[in-house]
Design a protein around this motif. Structure first.
Motif, mmCIF file in Angstrom:
data_model
loop_
_atom_site.group_PDB
_atom_site.id
_atom_site.type_symbol
_atom_site.label_atom_id
_atom_site.label_comp_id
_atom_site.label_asym_id
_atom_site.label_seq_id
_atom_site.Cartn_x
_atom_site.Cartn_y
_atom_site.Cartn_z
ATOM 1 N N PRO A 182 0.667 -1.190 0.131
ATOM 2 C CA PRO A 182 -0.019 -0.081 -0.054
ATOM 3 C C PRO A 182 0.917 1.024 0.174
ATOM 4 C CG PRO A 182 -0.110 -0.994 2.321
ATOM 5 C CD PRO A 182 0.543 -1.907 1.159
ATOM 6 N N ASN A 183 0.408 2.256 -0.613
ATOM 7 C CA ASN A 183 0.870 3.515 -0.568
ATOM 8 C C ASN A 183 0.543 4.458 0.642
ATOM 9 O OD1 ASN A 183 1.335 6.314 -1.070
ATOM 10 N ND2 ASN A 183 1.649 6.176 -3.245
ATOM 11 N N LEU A 184 1.268 4.200 1.714
ATOM 12 C CA LEU A 184 1.000 4.939 2.914
ATOM 13 C C LEU A 184 0.690 6.165 3.051
ATOM 14 C CD1 LEU A 184 3.351 2.705 5.392
ATOM 15 C CD2 LEU A 184 1.194 2.143 4.519
ATOM 16 N N GLY A 185 1.298 6.956 1.991
ATOM 17 C CA GLY A 185 1.125 8.587 1.950
ATOM 18 C C GLY A 185 -0.414 8.715 1.676
ATOM 19 N N ASP A 186 -0.669 8.039 0.299
ATOM 20 C CA ASP A 186 -2.256 8.010 0.037
ATOM 21 C C ASP A 186 -3.137 7.742 1.003
ATOM 22 O OD1 ASP A 186 -1.154 9.250 -2.149
ATOM 23 O OD2 ASP A 186 -1.656 7.398 -3.457
ATOM 24 N N ALA A 187 -2.754 6.527 1.808
ATOM 25 C CA ALA A 187 -3.534 5.904 2.729
ATOM 26 C C ALA A 187 -3.885 7.094 4.020
ATOM 27 C CB ALA A 187 -3.143 4.676 3.455
ATOM 28 N N PHE A 188 -2.838 7.592 4.301
ATOM 29 C CA PHE A 188 -2.886 8.962 5.528
ATOM 30 C C PHE A 188 -3.940 9.744 4.649
ATOM 31 C CE2 PHE A 188 0.747 6.879 7.576
ATOM 32 C CZ PHE A 188 0.180 6.655 8.571
ATOM 33 N N ALA A 189 -3.692 10.007 3.838
ATOM 34 C CA ALA A 189 -4.373 11.339 3.014
ATOM 35 C C ALA A 189 -6.007 10.946 2.867
ATOM 36 C CB ALA A 189 -4.076 11.776 1.688
ATOM 37 N N GLY A 190 -6.316 9.395 3.099
ATOM 38 C CA GLY A 190 -7.410 9.158 3.037
ATOM 39 C C GLY A 190 -8.206 9.201 4.325
ATOM 40 N N LEU A 191 -7.506 9.482 5.246
ATOM 41 C CA LEU A 191 -8.056 9.599 6.659
ATOM 42 C C LEU A 191 -8.907 11.257 6.559
ATOM 43 C CD1 LEU A 191 -5.169 8.334 8.955
ATOM 44 C CD2 LEU A 191 -7.436 7.469 8.274
ATOM 45 N N LEU A 192 -8.409 11.828 5.704
ATOM 46 C CA LEU A 192 -9.423 13.350 5.702
ATOM 47 C C LEU A 192 -10.797 13.013 5.014
ATOM 48 C CD1 LEU A 192 -6.429 15.541 4.263
ATOM 49 C CD2 LEU A 192 -7.481 15.433 6.796
ATOM 50 N N PRO A 193 -11.833 13.618 5.739
ATOM 51 C CA PRO A 193 -13.226 13.640 5.310
ATOM 52 C C PRO A 193 -13.320 14.224 3.882
ATOM 53 C CG PRO A 193 -13.141 14.894 7.042
ATOM 54 C CD PRO A 193 -11.818 14.541 6.995
ATOM 55 N N VAL A 194 -13.013 13.737 2.814
ATOM 56 C CA VAL A 194 -13.341 14.034 1.454
ATOM 57 C C VAL A 194 -14.292 13.243 0.809
ATOM 58 C CG1 VAL A 194 -12.222 14.624 -0.663
ATOM 59 C CG2 VAL A 194 -11.139 15.299 1.437
ATOM 60 N N LEU A 195 -15.176 13.757 0.317
ATOM 61 C CA LEU A 195 -16.064 12.854 -0.886
ATOM 62 C C LEU A 195 -15.647 12.723 -2.276
ATOM 63 C CD1 LEU A 195 -19.473 14.392 0.040
ATOM 64 C CD2 LEU A 195 -18.660 11.985 1.177
ATOM 65 N N PRO A 196 -15.668 11.558 -2.776
ATOM 66 C CA PRO A 196 -15.405 11.484 -4.312
ATOM 67 C C PRO A 196 -16.076 12.486 -5.202
ATOM 68 C CG PRO A 196 -15.832 9.321 -3.176
ATOM 69 C CD PRO A 196 -16.402 10.305 -1.936
ATOM 70 N N ASP A 197 -15.608 12.751 -5.986
ATOM 71 C CA ASP A 197 -16.365 13.641 -7.277
ATOM 72 C C ASP A 197 -16.817 12.780 -8.186
ATOM 73 O OD1 ASP A 197 -17.016 15.908 -8.613
ATOM 74 O OD2 ASP A 197 -14.938 15.981 -9.583
ATOM 75 N N GLU A 198 -17.972 12.024 -7.695
ATOM 76 C CA GLU A 198 -18.768 11.328 -8.331
ATOM 77 C C GLU A 198 -20.152 11.447 -8.119
ATOM 78 O OE1 GLU A 198 -17.675 8.785 -10.330
ATOM 79 O OE2 GLU A 198 -15.452 8.965 -10.071
ATOM 80 N N LYS A 199 -21.039 11.074 -8.907
ATOM 81 C CA LYS A 199 -22.756 11.324 -8.837
ATOM 82 C C LYS A 199 -22.956 10.297 -7.805
ATOM 83 C CE LYS A 199 -27.133 10.398 -11.094
ATOM 84 N NZ LYS A 199 -27.659 9.898 -12.256
#
Length: 439
Positions: A182-199
């Motif tokens: 796993p890409n740990l940098g991206d994983a830690f970024a995934g802890l921020l409450p962000v919604l995907p840019d999807e319908k």
């Protein structure tokens, strides 16, 4: 989870109470059972698909899902320990409508779930042992072995077997998460409450939060706490540690599968099917990437995941059904001591529900699932968690619960969030049903 009641010492249940037991790892048990039962193949594939579609973006949602379920299970366990009464005894005190809802739910849900659980357990076995027998017969074998195991064994043996299978699940999922690097940098970024840019990203996110680890098994947790022998507030600290272990374990399973989805599928833009067959597709992908041994290792973990859900429901929901029947027949207030004694596991309602989970669903394995029944199953299943959260708020803020063990601000906040979350998901589920074809 933190003490949500504001209480710092044990409170009497009835006339007396035992001394508080020191919170210790050696007591852990019901939490392992609820984690194993609550995390089925469907939960893993849903998280895998979330990782496939959105990478690490919804890692925070999976973790929040675990926190929400911690609150629900803690509240269920607190009711059993603080009052000495079983959950259904508490529900019955709220009015007869709870009896009607639970009765309809447990009959329809058990019939459809029995077939789904048997099929889910059969899929990896057929993949591991091809050309031995058809999927339907593997499914029947899984159902019958689950029936025999739960019928002839008490909670202590059941817990030990579940612990071994959870160990298998843990080793397999963690191994896969490490294997895909796993890409740990991206994983830690995934802890921020962000919604995907999807319908429909909000509904998809809420669905992931709500789908992490268990439905009716959250209510069964209180019964497993009693079956372990914990029947009063002296076990409250132990129960809370046990509950944390349950959802930390659940979180590890879910995060590991999200890592696999993000690295193995999202980066390669590979889509898999929803449902249990998506895990079979993952097995094929793992074989192509890492070899046959890794694929077979994964299928063993897939079987452990599905089969723990099967025998967990066979045991836990049968305990609840036995309590439901006893209360419906007008017996006196149901006590945790009776569950702890093993009397419920030897009762005819317990065994009757075991038979209901096993034999009638076999028809569905060969004939397909009746359309109208599946709609009712979906609606009742979606309504159960709002029912659970709402009744817990009601019971644990009323005089039915001893004052020191009633909800504090944190517990009320978490249960309210859970209730609103599951109410939204319930409305969506009902809205999405093909009602025009139903009539």
């Amino acid at each position: 989870m933190a003490d949500t009641t504001g209480s710092t010492e044990a409170t009497p249940v009835g006339a007396a109470d035992s001394r508080p037991h020191k919170s210790s790892w050696r007591y852990i048990g019901p939490g392992i059972v609820v984690a194993a039962t609550g995390v089925g193949a469907g939960d893993l594939v849903a998280t895998l698909i979330a990782g496939s579609n959105f990478g690490y973006t919804l890692l925070w949602a999976a973790i929040i899902g675990c926190l929400v379920k911690i609150s629900l299970a803690e509240a269920a366990g607190r009711w059993h320990l603080s009052t000495g009464r079983t959950f259904f005894d508490g529900w019955a005190s709220l009015g007869r409508w709870t009896t009607w809802f639970f009765g309809a739910y447990v009959v329809v849900w058990g019939f459809v779930y029995g077939a789904a659980a048997m099929s889910s357990s059969a899929l990896p076995l057929q993949a591991l042992f091809p050309n031995v027998m058809d999927l339907e017969w593997w499914a029947i074998a899984c159902g019958l072995t689950g029936l025999v195991f739960v019928w002839f064994n008490k909670y202590a043996v059941f817990e030990k077997v579940m612990t071994v299978l959870v160990g298998v699940m843990f080793v397999v999922t963690v191994y896969l998460a490490i294997r895909v690097t796993p890409n740990l940098g991206d994983a830690f970024a995934g802890l921020l409450p962000v919604l995907p840019d999807e319908k429909d990203s909000i509904l998809n996110t809420l669905g992931l939060i709500g789908g992490v680890g268990g439905t009716i098994t959250l209510a069964a947790y209180g019964y497993w706490v009693n079956a372990k022998g914990w029947t009063d507030t002296g076990w409250m600290k132990v129960m809370r540690l046990d509950n944390r272990v349950a959802y930390i374990t659940t979180g590890i399973f879910v995060v590991a599968m999200l890592f696999v989805g993000a690295e193995l599928l999202h980066s390669a833009n590979v889509a898999i099917a929803s449902g249990d067959k998506g895990l079979l597709q993952l097995g094929d992908i793992l074989e192509d990437e890492y070899g046959t041994a890794t694929a077979k290792f994964f299928l063993i973990g897939f079987f452990a995941t599905s089969y723990t859900s099967l025998i967990g429901v066979w045991h836990g929901v049968s305990l609840m059904f036995a309590d439901f029947v006893a209360r419906y027949r007008g017996e006196s207030a149901q006590k945790g001591e009776e569950v702890a004694s093993g009397a419920r596991e030897r009762s005819w309602p317990f065994r009757a529900y075991l038979l209901w989970l096993t034999f009638p669903p076999i028809v569905l394995l060969f004939q397909g699932q009746p359309f109208r029944l599946i709609i009712l199953y979906g609606v009742l299943g979606a309504a159960f968690l709002p029912f659970l959260a709402g009744t817990l708020l009601w019971l644990l803020n009323s005089a039915r619960t001893p004052a020191p063990w009633r909800n504090g601000l944190l517990s009320n906040t978490m249960l309210t969030i859970a209730g609103l979350l599951f109410l939204v998901l319930c409305v969506k589920q009902i809205w999405d049903q093909p009602w025009a074809d139903f009539f």
